[in-house]
Structure formats: C-alpha cells, structure tokens
Motif scaffolding. Structure first.
Motif: not given
Length: 333
Positions: A205-218, A236-244, A249-252
């Motif tokens: 629930t804490s993953c909200e765009a654009p700060e956090c992005q969820r990608k999926w593949e099936i 789930w990828m949290k940018r944390g204000g970083k461009k790289d 912070a990524t959770e798979d």
C-alpha cells in the motif's frame, strides 16, 4: 596430444550422429512420431525425468545438448583427482568404461525426448559420455552426462523455452506432449494485473507513483479444460529521490501458480521457480516443470500442495549465483 586427437574425432562423430536425424526429420514435420494405430499410453503418473544442459555451458565446443545421467560419487571419480577437483572441467569417458559403475541408469531403458512445443516425444540413444566437473568451492560435483542420437528435431541452445527434457521409461509415452509458455504480458503494455492473479501477490500500500513503481511480468500456458499455469515476477522500486536505478530500493517477488480445471482461482505451487513447461495428454494437464539453479522441479498437477520432486542436474557457478536473482529492475548489474 593423443587424448586431444581422440576427443576431437569422437566429438565429430557424435556431432554427425546428432545432425543426421535432424536433417531427415525436417522432411516429415507433419508426420506423427508414432503409428496412429498404436493406443495412447498418455503421460506417466510418476515420470522419471531427465534434464538437459547446453554443451557450451560445460566447456564443450559446438551447439547441442547433454543429457544428465547421474552424479558420480567422489569415491568413484577417477576423472578429476587431487587439485583437479578444485576447478571446473570436462573429460571424455572412454568407451571401455562401464558407465553403470559410475551411476548411470540401466541403458536398456530408453529415453523419450520432448523437444519442440506440443510435439510428441521421440526415442533417444546415448552415443558419447562425458564427466563434467562444475560448481563452486562450497558445492562442486562431477556429473555424468551423455550426448544423444535423437529421431526428431530438437531446438538448438539459446533460450530456456527451447531446452529439451526427457522421460526414462520402457514404452513410448504415446499421446503425451510438452507445452511451453505460449503467452506473455507485462506492465509495460499499460494493462493492469489480472484480478485472479493480483489476489495472490503481497500488498504494498505504500508503493504509490511516481515515487514508487511496480513492474510485473507473466508467462503462462492454458488448456481447453480451463486449467492454466502462471509464472509471475513482480518488482517494487522506490526511487527515494535518486535518479540512478541501481540506487533504488527494490523488492522482488516471484510465484508459480496452477489453476486446475474447474477452479475459479489459481493455487501456488510449492518450491516454484521459472516455468519450464508442462506435460499433458487427452485427460488434461499431468505434470508441471519449473527450474531453479541446477534443479528441475517436477510438480504433480493433481497435487499442487505437495512438494515437487527435485531432479538435480548441475552445480551453479559463482557468476550464476550472483546473477541468478530474478528482478525487473532496469538496473543492469
């Protein structure tokens, strides 16, 4: 020098033996491997599965496959001795060596190879044997593998979906076929995750765009009776204000799901992994294969909650362990 000449000559013989049936089979793509009058035996209830490894992955030249036959006990390993056991390598097994003493199964029981998707299995015969040393310092073993002469077309190495698999049994598994993943969808297409699958994924629930992005593949396969297999990867990828992206912070999370015929929702398969394929016959889906590093998991489709049979066929290297994690992060590690 004599050993090098002998190895090269035998490798050429095995390559020709492997290529000849492929050329012949190309003329009969639409002809069944078995006589139409033969009654269907279907897929076995408890298959004796044989995994394959690409030749180049064990250090052999050329394109082709090796069938895993056994793990050679350390006490019987005369191919890699002393300091040779501390590193990977591959050696030809001389023709006068009794491979049964190295752990090879009964050679009178044939192998039935499933190559291309939705095609029948064909008979295979071992023609050349190899001792393959692989793994890390923590887990290194010697595997007994063989090149096969096959009576049907087998795809060359390149992608997981083209890797063959075989059954070891006396009679041909007539009416039994292997289906690969035949559908693929991703979040990049702009569609939402299917509802029947989103319920089995953990909430963020804490993953909200654009700060956090969820990608999926099936990756998935389906059958006419409604049964299906789904291989899902989510990041789930949290940018944390970083461009790289490498600093995000990524959770798979991955899941292998089976929806039995008549079921409304899919069930998770224990000890999942990457969806490798599934055996089916006229009665429906019978066996699901998944693969992790060095292990082929054999799931009974009728018992999705039961742990699969694990068939080990290799020991991962340090590099494979380092890059074996499945992620959808755009960071190129």
């Amino acid at each position: 020098m004599r050993l090098a000449v002998r190895l090269t000559a035998q490798a050429w013989v095995s390559s020709l033996a492997l290529l000849m049936p492929l050329v012949a089979s190309a003329q009969f793509d639409d002809v069944d491997t078995f006589p139409a009058s033969e009654p269907e035996r279907g897929c076995p209830k408890r298959p004796d599965v044989v995994p394959f490894t690409a030749r180049n992955l064990v250090g052999l030249p050329g394109s082709g496959w090796l069938a895993h036959q056994a793990i050679i006990p350390e006490s019987k390993d005369r191919f890699f001795v002393e300091s040779e056991r501390d590193r990977s390598g591959v050696k030809l097994v001389p023709e006068d060596v009794d491979v049964r003493k190295l752990g090879a199964p009964d050679p009178s029981v044939p192998l039935w190879v499933f190559g291309k998707a939705d095609s029948a299995a064909c008979r295979a015969v071992p023609v050349v044997w190899w001792a393959v040393r692989m793994g890390t310092d923590a887990d290194r073993k010697t595997y007994l593998m063989s090149e096969l002469q096959v009576d049907c077309d087998v795809l060359p190495p390149g992608r997981l979906s083209g890797t063959p698999v075989a059954l070891r049994q006396k009679d041909a598994p007539t009416g039994c076929k292997l289906r690969r993943a035949d559908d693929n969808s991703t979040s990049d297409e702009g569609r939402g995750l299917p509802l029947e699958l989103s319920d089995v994924l953990p909430e963020r629930t804490s993953c909200e765009a654009p700060e956090c992005q969820r990608k999926w593949e099936i990756f998935s396969s389906r059958w006419d009776d409604g049964s299906a297999v789904f291989d899902i990867a989510v990041s789930w990828m949290k940018r944390g204000g970083k461009k790289d992206p490498c600093e995000w912070a990524t959770e798979d999370h991955t899941a292998l799901l089976l929806r039995p015929a008549g079921a409304l929702a899919p069930l998770p398969l224990r000890s999942g992994g990457a969806f490798f394929g599934a055996l089916y016959d006229s009665t429906g889906l019978r066996t699901v294969f998944s693969r992790t590093l060095g292990v082929l998991n054999v799931h009974d489709a009728a018992k999705p909650k039961v742990a699969p049979k694990a068939v080990r066929y290799g020991s991962p290297t340090e590099e494979e362990l380092a890059h074996g994690k499945r992620t959808l992060s755009p960071c190129k590690k």
